[in-house]
Design an enzyme around this catalytic site. Sequence first.
Site, short mmCIF file in Angstrom:
data_model
loop_
_atom_site.label_atom_id
_atom_site.label_comp_id
_atom_site.label_asym_id
_atom_site.label_seq_id
_atom_site.Cartn_x
_atom_site.Cartn_y
_atom_site.Cartn_z
N SER A 8 13.75 -17.95 -6.41
CA SER A 8 13.32 -16.95 -7.39
C SER A 8 12.65 -15.78 -6.69
O SER A 8 11.58 -15.91 -6.09
CB SER A 8 12.33 -17.57 -8.38
OG SER A 8 11.78 -16.52 -9.16
N HIS A 33 17.84 -16.22 -7.95
CA HIS A 33 17.30 -16.35 -9.31
C HIS A 33 16.49 -15.09 -9.62
O HIS A 33 15.55 -14.73 -8.89
CB HIS A 33 16.41 -17.59 -9.40
CG HIS A 33 15.96 -17.89 -10.80
ND1 HIS A 33 16.77 -18.51 -11.74
CD2 HIS A 33 14.79 -17.66 -11.43
CE1 HIS A 33 16.11 -18.65 -12.88
NE2 HIS A 33 14.89 -18.14 -12.72
N ASP A 35 14.27 -13.16 -12.43
CA ASP A 35 13.48 -13.35 -13.65
C ASP A 35 13.18 -12.00 -14.30
O ASP A 35 12.44 -11.18 -13.75
CB ASP A 35 12.14 -14.03 -13.30
CG ASP A 35 12.35 -15.49 -12.92
OD1 ASP A 35 12.89 -16.25 -13.75
OD2 ASP A 35 11.99 -15.86 -11.78
N MET A 37 11.42 -10.19 -17.44
CA MET A 37 10.40 -10.44 -18.47
C MET A 37 10.06 -9.13 -19.18
O MET A 37 9.96 -8.09 -18.52
CB MET A 37 9.13 -10.97 -17.81
CG MET A 37 9.34 -12.22 -16.99
SD MET A 37 7.80 -12.74 -16.23
CE MET A 37 8.39 -14.10 -15.22
N HIS A 66 17.81 -14.82 -15.39
CA HIS A 66 17.05 -15.57 -16.40
C HIS A 66 16.31 -14.55 -17.26
O HIS A 66 15.35 -13.94 -16.82
CB HIS A 66 16.08 -16.50 -15.65
CG HIS A 66 15.16 -17.28 -16.53
ND1 HIS A 66 14.05 -17.96 -16.03
CD2 HIS A 66 15.15 -17.50 -17.87
CE1 HIS A 66 13.42 -18.56 -17.03
NE2 HIS A 66 14.06 -18.30 -18.15
N MET A 68 13.92 -13.56 -19.95
CA MET A 68 12.78 -13.93 -20.80
C MET A 68 12.44 -12.72 -21.65
O MET A 68 11.38 -12.10 -21.50
CB MET A 68 11.61 -14.37 -19.90
CG MET A 68 11.82 -15.75 -19.30
SD MET A 68 10.80 -16.06 -17.86
CE MET A 68 11.85 -15.35 -16.60
N MET A 137 12.84 -25.35 -18.61
CA MET A 137 11.59 -24.78 -18.08
C MET A 137 10.61 -25.92 -17.82
O MET A 137 10.27 -26.68 -18.72
CB MET A 137 10.96 -23.81 -19.09
CG MET A 137 11.60 -22.44 -19.22
SD MET A 137 11.75 -21.42 -17.72
CE MET A 137 10.14 -21.49 -16.98
N ASP A 175 13.40 -25.03 -13.62
CA ASP A 175 12.72 -23.80 -13.20
C ASP A 175 11.23 -23.90 -13.47
O ASP A 175 10.82 -24.00 -14.63
CB ASP A 175 13.35 -22.63 -13.98
CG ASP A 175 12.80 -21.28 -13.55
OD1 ASP A 175 12.05 -21.21 -12.57
OD2 ASP A 175 13.16 -20.28 -14.22
C1 DX5 Z 1 8.73 -18.41 -14.48
C2 DX5 Z 1 10.04 -18.09 -13.86
C3 DX5 Z 1 10.33 -18.84 -12.65
C4 DX5 Z 1 9.37 -18.64 -11.51
C5 DX5 Z 1 9.37 -19.92 -10.71
O1 DX5 Z 1 8.68 -17.88 -15.75
O2 DX5 Z 1 11.10 -18.33 -14.76
O3 DX5 Z 1 11.66 -18.61 -12.19
O4 DX5 Z 1 9.69 -17.57 -10.67
O5 DX5 Z 1 8.42 -19.83 -9.73
P1 DX5 Z 1 7.75 -21.13 -9.07
O6 DX5 Z 1 8.87 -21.86 -8.38
O7 DX5 Z 1 6.76 -20.55 -8.14
O8 DX5 Z 1 7.16 -21.92 -10.18
ZN ZN Z 2 13.20 -18.24 -13.95
#
Ligand code: DX5
Ligand code: ZN
Length: 223
Positions: A8, A33, A35, A37, A66, A68, A137, A175
């Site tokens: 990620s 990956h 993320d 948001m 991903h 969010m 999650m 994740d």
């Molecule tokens: C959290 C993200 C994850 C995050 C994981 O909302 O979806 O992908 O980056 O990070 P670690 O592995 O540090 O928990």
């Molecule tokens: Zn993620």
Amino acid sequence: MKHLISPSLLSADFANLKEDIEMVNRSDADWFHIDIMDGVFVPNISFGFPVLAAINHYAKKPLDVHLMIVDPDRYLQQFKDLGAEVITVHYEACTHLHRTIQAIKALGCKAGVAINPHTPVSVLSDIIDDLDLVLVMSVNPGFGGQSFIENTYKKVRELRVLAANRNENLLIEVDGGVNHSNALPLLKAGANVLVAGNAVFSSDNQEGAITELKKITPDSFRI
Ligand code: DX5
Ligand code: ZN
């Protein structure tokens, strides 16, 4: 199938993002990956299209995006155009999930659904056949570096039962808080894609951390 590792970039060094992308390119990782948001679905804002375009310019492996965000349908085409090969939306953010999944597939992307820690696997019962991937999650979404929630093992096992005879090729991605201790039991429970942010990017040997996660070999997973 050998499991996949999806580091990620949320935990990468954004001042040296190109270097971190090149590290992932060189490594045993399979995907990036990404993320996204929006500060509405989750209490954090990560990065948006210009940063994704820069990542896509240097990344030589599939982008596992991903989302969010609320109402992701509005942006699917843009994510596809910026290199997304896997697009995962949240069950909790989609009123018409079936339509959203079909729209992702129509773009030629793999379609995934993410479920929050409080969301039971059973809500996917009527859509499991249509999915390429379910993202479980294992922390509350929004931040890297949180502690893994133990109930995740049970959910992964339940998902494998739900997918049996209906979607044998389903990818199950975990994740949040994934590390070298919980990776093996997650794979044994039936996961086959591991996301790792902190476990990779806060390591002194980032490439080595990815290799360690990749070379774990569960004998089998049980249903
Ligand atoms: C959290 C993200 C994850 C995050 C994981 O909302 O979806 O992908 O980056 O990070 P670690 O592995 O540090 O928990
Ligand atoms: Zn993620």
